[in-house]
Scaffold this motif. Structure first.
Motif, PDB file in Angstrom:
ATOM      1  N   ASN A  28      51.936  46.248  41.478  1.00 53.98           N
ATOM      2  CA  ASN A  28      52.414  44.765  40.917  1.00 53.98           C
ATOM      3  C   ASN A  28      51.656  43.597  42.627  1.00 53.98           C
ATOM      4  O   ASN A  28      51.586  41.623  42.180  1.00 53.98           O
ATOM      5  N   ASP A  29      51.834  43.881  44.208  1.00 55.68           N
ATOM      6  CA  ASP A  29      51.868  43.242  45.035  1.00 55.68           C
ATOM      7  C   ASP A  29      50.135  42.982  44.792  1.00 55.68           C
ATOM      8  O   ASP A  29      49.811  41.754  44.818  1.00 55.68           O
ATOM      9  N   VAL A  30      49.355  43.304  44.189  1.00 59.24           N
ATOM     10  CA  VAL A  30      47.519  43.016  44.756  1.00 59.24           C
ATOM     11  C   VAL A  30      47.931  42.528  43.263  1.00 59.24           C
ATOM     12  O   VAL A  30      47.424  40.795  44.201  1.00 59.24           O
ATOM     13  N   LYS A  31      47.953  42.426  41.906  1.00 59.39           N
ATOM     14  CA  LYS A  31      48.173  41.834  40.939  1.00 59.39           C
ATOM     15  C   LYS A  31      48.600  40.331  41.505  1.00 59.39           C
ATOM     16  O   LYS A  31      48.514  39.498  41.028  1.00 59.39           O
ATOM     17  N   ASN A  32      49.821  40.121  42.265  1.00 60.85           N
ATOM     18  CA  ASN A  32      50.465  38.729  42.575  1.00 60.85           C
ATOM     19  C   ASN A  32      48.913  37.935  43.676  1.00 60.85           C
ATOM     20  O   ASN A  32      49.178  36.992  43.714  1.00 60.85           O
TER      21      ASN A  32
ATOM     22  N   ASP B 273      43.066  38.195  32.995  1.00 54.81           N
ATOM     23  CA  ASP B 273      44.539  37.782  33.019  1.00 54.81           C
ATOM     24  C   ASP B 273      44.732  39.006  33.960  1.00 54.81           C
ATOM     25  O   ASP B 273      44.364  40.323  34.184  1.00 54.81           O
ATOM     26  N   VAL B 274      45.807  38.974  35.022  1.00 51.88           N
ATOM     27  CA  VAL B 274      46.529  40.072  36.203  1.00 51.88           C
ATOM     28  C   VAL B 274      46.313  41.831  35.900  1.00 51.88           C
ATOM     29  O   VAL B 274      45.831  42.107  36.065  1.00 51.88           O
ATOM     30  N   ASN B 275      46.850  41.132  33.663  1.00 56.73           N
ATOM     31  CA  ASN B 275      47.681  42.273  33.598  1.00 56.73           C
ATOM     32  C   ASN B 275      46.076  43.443  32.622  1.00 56.73           C
ATOM     33  O   ASN B 275      46.174  44.634  32.809  1.00 56.73           O
ATOM     34  N   GLN B 276      44.985  42.845  33.453  1.00 62.12           N
ATOM     35  CA  GLN B 276      43.943  43.130  32.066  1.00 62.12           C
ATOM     36  C   GLN B 276      42.728  43.541  33.225  1.00 62.12           C
ATOM     37  O   GLN B 276      41.659  43.836  33.363  1.00 62.12           O
ATOM     38  N   LEU B 277      43.337  43.362  35.241  1.00 70.84           N
ATOM     39  CA  LEU B 277      42.405  43.329  35.828  1.00 70.84           C
ATOM     40  C   LEU B 277      41.680  44.933  35.663  1.00 70.84           C
ATOM     41  O   LEU B 277      43.056  46.288  35.701  1.00 70.84           O
TER      42      LEU B 277
ATOM     43  N   GLY C 280      45.375  44.396  49.084  1.00 71.34           N
ATOM     44  CA  GLY C 280      46.140  45.041  48.998  1.00 71.34           C
ATOM     45  C   GLY C 280      45.652  46.077  49.046  1.00 71.34           C
ATOM     46  O   GLY C 280      44.856  46.342  48.764  1.00 71.34           O
ATOM     47  N   ILE C 281      46.197  47.494  48.607  1.00 74.64           N
ATOM     48  CA  ILE C 281      46.044  48.491  48.672  1.00 74.64           C
ATOM     49  C   ILE C 281      46.532  49.153  47.244  1.00 74.64           C
ATOM     50  O   ILE C 281      47.426  48.974  46.729  1.00 74.64           O
ATOM     51  N   GLN C 282      45.728  49.868  46.759  1.00 74.91           N
ATOM     52  CA  GLN C 282      45.501  50.351  45.563  1.00 74.91           C
ATOM     53  C   GLN C 282      45.610  51.250  45.475  1.00 74.91           C
ATOM     54  O   GLN C 282      44.735  52.731  45.801  1.00 74.91           O
ATOM     55  N   LYS C 283      46.843  52.846  44.842  1.00 71.61           N
ATOM     56  CA  LYS C 283      45.972  53.638  44.749  1.00 71.61           C
ATOM     57  C   LYS C 283      45.711  53.646  42.822  1.00 71.61           C
ATOM     58  O   LYS C 283      45.780  53.960  42.415  1.00 71.61           O
ATOM     59  N   ILE C 284      44.718  55.079  43.157  1.00 73.67           N
ATOM     60  CA  ILE C 284      43.697  55.740  42.622  1.00 73.67           C
ATOM     61  C   ILE C 284      44.663  56.809  42.087  1.00 73.67           C
ATOM     62  O   ILE C 284      44.310  57.350  42.782  1.00 73.67           O
ATOM     63  N   PHE C 285      45.132  57.193  40.694  1.00 73.40           N
ATOM     64  CA  PHE C 285      45.721  58.409  40.475  1.00 73.40           C
ATOM     65  C   PHE C 285      45.046  58.675  38.845  1.00 73.40           C
ATOM     66  O   PHE C 285      45.838  59.397  38.664  1.00 73.40           O
ATOM     67  N   SER C 286      44.555  57.977  37.826  1.00 68.38           N
ATOM     68  CA  SER C 286      43.858  58.153  36.827  1.00 68.38           C
ATOM     69  C   SER C 286      42.887  57.169  35.699  1.00 68.38           C
ATOM     70  O   SER C 286      42.836  56.241  36.820  1.00 68.38           O
ATOM     71  N   VAL C 287      42.632  58.279  35.235  1.00 74.39           N
ATOM     72  CA  VAL C 287      40.801  56.983  34.954  1.00 74.39           C
ATOM     73  C   VAL C 287      41.561  57.003  33.049  1.00 74.39           C
ATOM     74  O   VAL C 287      41.984  58.353  32.462  1.00 74.39           O
ATOM     75  N   LYS C 288      41.631  55.871  32.413  1.00 74.53           N
ATOM     76  CA  LYS C 288      41.259  55.777  31.595  1.00 74.53           C
ATOM     77  C   LYS C 288      40.278  55.509  30.250  1.00 74.53           C
ATOM     78  O   LYS C 288      39.368  54.428  30.938  1.00 74.53           O
TER      79      LYS C 288
END
Length: 180
Positions: free
Chosen positions: A12-16, A33-37, A149-157
């Motif tokens: 959410n910090d990255v999205k903001n 839309d930040v929820n589709q990034l 900011g930092i995003q953790k990568i923990f899954s692929v969809k």
């Protein structure tokens, strides 16, 4: 159905930070839309239900460890004098890890006849530009060192994309979780 393999931006910090950037960049463009990034690891296009099952099974064979990326830097496709897409890049190490993960996706999907149409370049689209807006080099140069900011990568969809008049609607079809 229209599909692609992606990594979502969930921090959410990255999205903001991205939303603030979109609001402050004064250009005539449509913000995503930040929820589709997301990072598109591989666009698959239209697939059948039969192929969907095979893709899901193949993706589940991918093994990768969780890693982090630093989202930073702004770029444009094809060029600042004629922009169509504005994107955010990554730090070098994070980018290399994303390229490696995209390669794993490519390798498991290749036997199904699904081959990327172009090499993977780590980026997140944050604006789509439909009409000619002219040279935005100056606006981008003022922002090119922005750190989101930092995003953790923990899954692929595996995602489905439904095109609508108000933009695409994405839904999850399959998820591959990083090994611990």
């Amino acid at each position: 159905m229209r599909t692609f393999v992606a990594i979502e931006i969930s921090n959410n910090d990255v999205k903001n930070a991205i939303k603030n950037f979109q609001n402050n960049l004064k250009i005539d463009a449509n913000p995503i839309d930040v929820n589709q990034l997301h990072f598109t690891l591989q666009f698959l296009g239209e697939i059948s239900e039969d192929l969907l099952e095979k893709i899901s099974e193949s993706l589940q064979t991918i093994k990768f460890s969780e890693f982090s990326i630093n989202l930073k830097g702004i770029g444009v496709f094809p060029k600042p004098k004629f922009p169509r897409i504005i994107w955010i890049g990554t730090d070098e190490k994070g980018g290399e890890n994303l390229i490696e993960l995209a390669k794993k996706v490519e390798n498991v999907l290749k036997p199904l006849g699904l081959v990327p149409d172009k090499p993977f370049k780590p980026h997140i689209t944050i604006f789509r530009i439909k009409k000619k807006i002219g040279d935005i080099t100056k606006e981008l140069n003022e922002q090119k060192l922005v750190d989101f900011g930092i995003q953790k990568i923990f899954s692929v969809k595996l995602k489905k994309s439904e095109l609508t008049s108000s933009g695409p609607i994405y839904s999850d079809l399959e998820e591959v979780i990083a090994v611990k």
